[in-house]
Scaffold this motif. Structure first.
Motif, PDB file in Angstrom:
ATOM      1  N   ASP A 169       4.522  47.483  -8.844  1.00 57.11           N
ATOM      2  CA  ASP A 169       5.398  48.246  -7.945  1.00 57.11           C
ATOM      3  C   ASP A 169       4.761  48.507  -6.583  1.00 57.11           C
ATOM      4  N   SER A 170       3.514  48.120  -6.398  1.00 55.57           N
ATOM      5  CA  SER A 170       2.836  48.399  -5.127  1.00 55.57           C
ATOM      6  C   SER A 170       2.373  47.115  -4.468  1.00 55.57           C
ATOM      7  N   TYR A 171       2.276  47.139  -3.162  1.00 54.46           N
ATOM      8  CA  TYR A 171       1.827  45.961  -2.420  1.00 54.46           C
ATOM      9  C   TYR A 171       0.409  45.585  -2.828  1.00 54.46           C
ATOM     10  N   ALA A 186       8.160  42.022  -8.576  1.00 55.79           N
ATOM     11  CA  ALA A 186       8.144  43.363  -7.998  1.00 55.79           C
ATOM     12  C   ALA A 186       9.154  44.224  -8.738  1.00 55.79           C
ATOM     13  N   THR A 188      11.059  47.714  -8.489  1.00 50.41           N
ATOM     14  CA  THR A 188      11.334  48.731  -7.469  1.00 50.41           C
ATOM     15  C   THR A 188      11.792  50.066  -8.043  1.00 50.41           C
ATOM     16  N   ASN A 191      13.668  51.962  -5.590  1.00 51.18           N
ATOM     17  CA  ASN A 191      13.019  52.408  -4.353  1.00 51.18           C
ATOM     18  C   ASN A 191      13.055  51.281  -3.318  1.00 51.18           C
ATOM     19  N   ILE A 194       9.714  49.936  -1.213  1.00 43.79           N
ATOM     20  CA  ILE A 194       8.635  49.126  -1.771  1.00 43.79           C
ATOM     21  C   ILE A 194       8.593  47.767  -1.068  1.00 43.79           C
ATOM     22  N   ASP A 195       7.408  47.380  -0.645  1.00 47.12           N
ATOM     23  CA  ASP A 195       7.207  46.120   0.060  1.00 47.12           C
ATOM     24  C   ASP A 195       7.122  44.977  -0.964  1.00 47.12           C
ATOM     25  N   CYS A 196       8.172  44.159  -1.009  1.00 48.62           N
ATOM     26  CA  CYS A 196       8.250  43.090  -2.001  1.00 48.62           C
ATOM     27  C   CYS A 196       8.061  41.698  -1.408  1.00 48.62           C
TER      28      CYS A 196
END
Length: 217
Positions: A169-171, A186, A188, A191, A194-196
């Protein structure tokens, strides 16, 4: 993804909604030691291991009379208290993993969280028995985004990195998995922040049959 053999899960934010507990515990413990915990710095520490977070705040606001290792355990103990007393399961995660098991995937866990917390989380959610391998980055020289914990996870699952799917879930977690040569999904949980961008696939929920994504080539 029919050629993949293992699915490796991150923990915080993927199988348990615990970010708010870490934020609360760190605020309570560090402010009690005279640290001025700010949102600006908290964003920086968000993806760090607990040891790295503790060292970060000690460097900014050196405290006396308590060893950093003791303070780190204070934070961990508070997070455990919150997890044990609050409803924090990600919806659908247990049935999602159970379906993966029926499809003969090996299931792993690779997290930056300390090892003390892992069994607390997995037992609370009733999913401890579903994992073939469980790893904490605290036993590696570096936590995510370094890929070490994911290399180790593949090794423990007797699987090549390229045959593994990682759910993050995190970059920084996605970057760690990418650097290990793994396929990244990814998660999310709805959210949109979140950077996907570096992920290979994206799912928003463990419900609504999104497991069908894992049947894709």
């Amino acid at each position: 993804m029919t050629n993949k053999k293992a699915i490796i899960f991150d923990m915080d934010g993927v199988i348990i909604d615990s970010e708010k507990y870490w934020k609360q515990a760190e605020y309570e413990v560090f402010t009690s030691l005279g640290v001025r915990v700010t949102d600006e710095y908290s964003k920086i520490t968000k993806s760090m291991t607990t040891a790295e977070v503790t060292q970060f705040w000690h460097d900014k606001y050196p405290w006396k009379n308590k060893d950093a290792a003791v303070v780190e355990q204070m934070v961990i103990s508070r997070v455990i208290e919150l997890i044990e007393t609050e409803n924090c399961q990600i919806n659908g995660v247990k049935s999602f993993i159970e379906k993966l098991k029926t499809r003969k995937y090996k299931i792993g866990l690779a997290t930056n969280s300390p090892s003390r917390i892992i069994p607390v989380v997995l037992k609370k959610l009733g999913i401890l028995h579903l994992f073939d391998s469980i790893l904490s980055a605290e036993f590696e020289k570096k936590g995510k985004p370094d890929p070490a914990v994911y290399y180790r996870a593949a090794e423990k699952l007797f699987t090549k990195p390229e045959d593994c799917i990682v759910i993050e879930d995190s970059y920084t977690g996605m970057l760690a998995a990418k650097n290990a040569g793994m396929t990244v999904v990814a998660f999310t949980n709805g959210n949109k922040e979140i950077d996907c961008k570096i992920a290979d696939y994206k799912i928003d929920s463990f419900e609504n049959n999104e497991i069908e994504l894992l049947k894709m080539n």
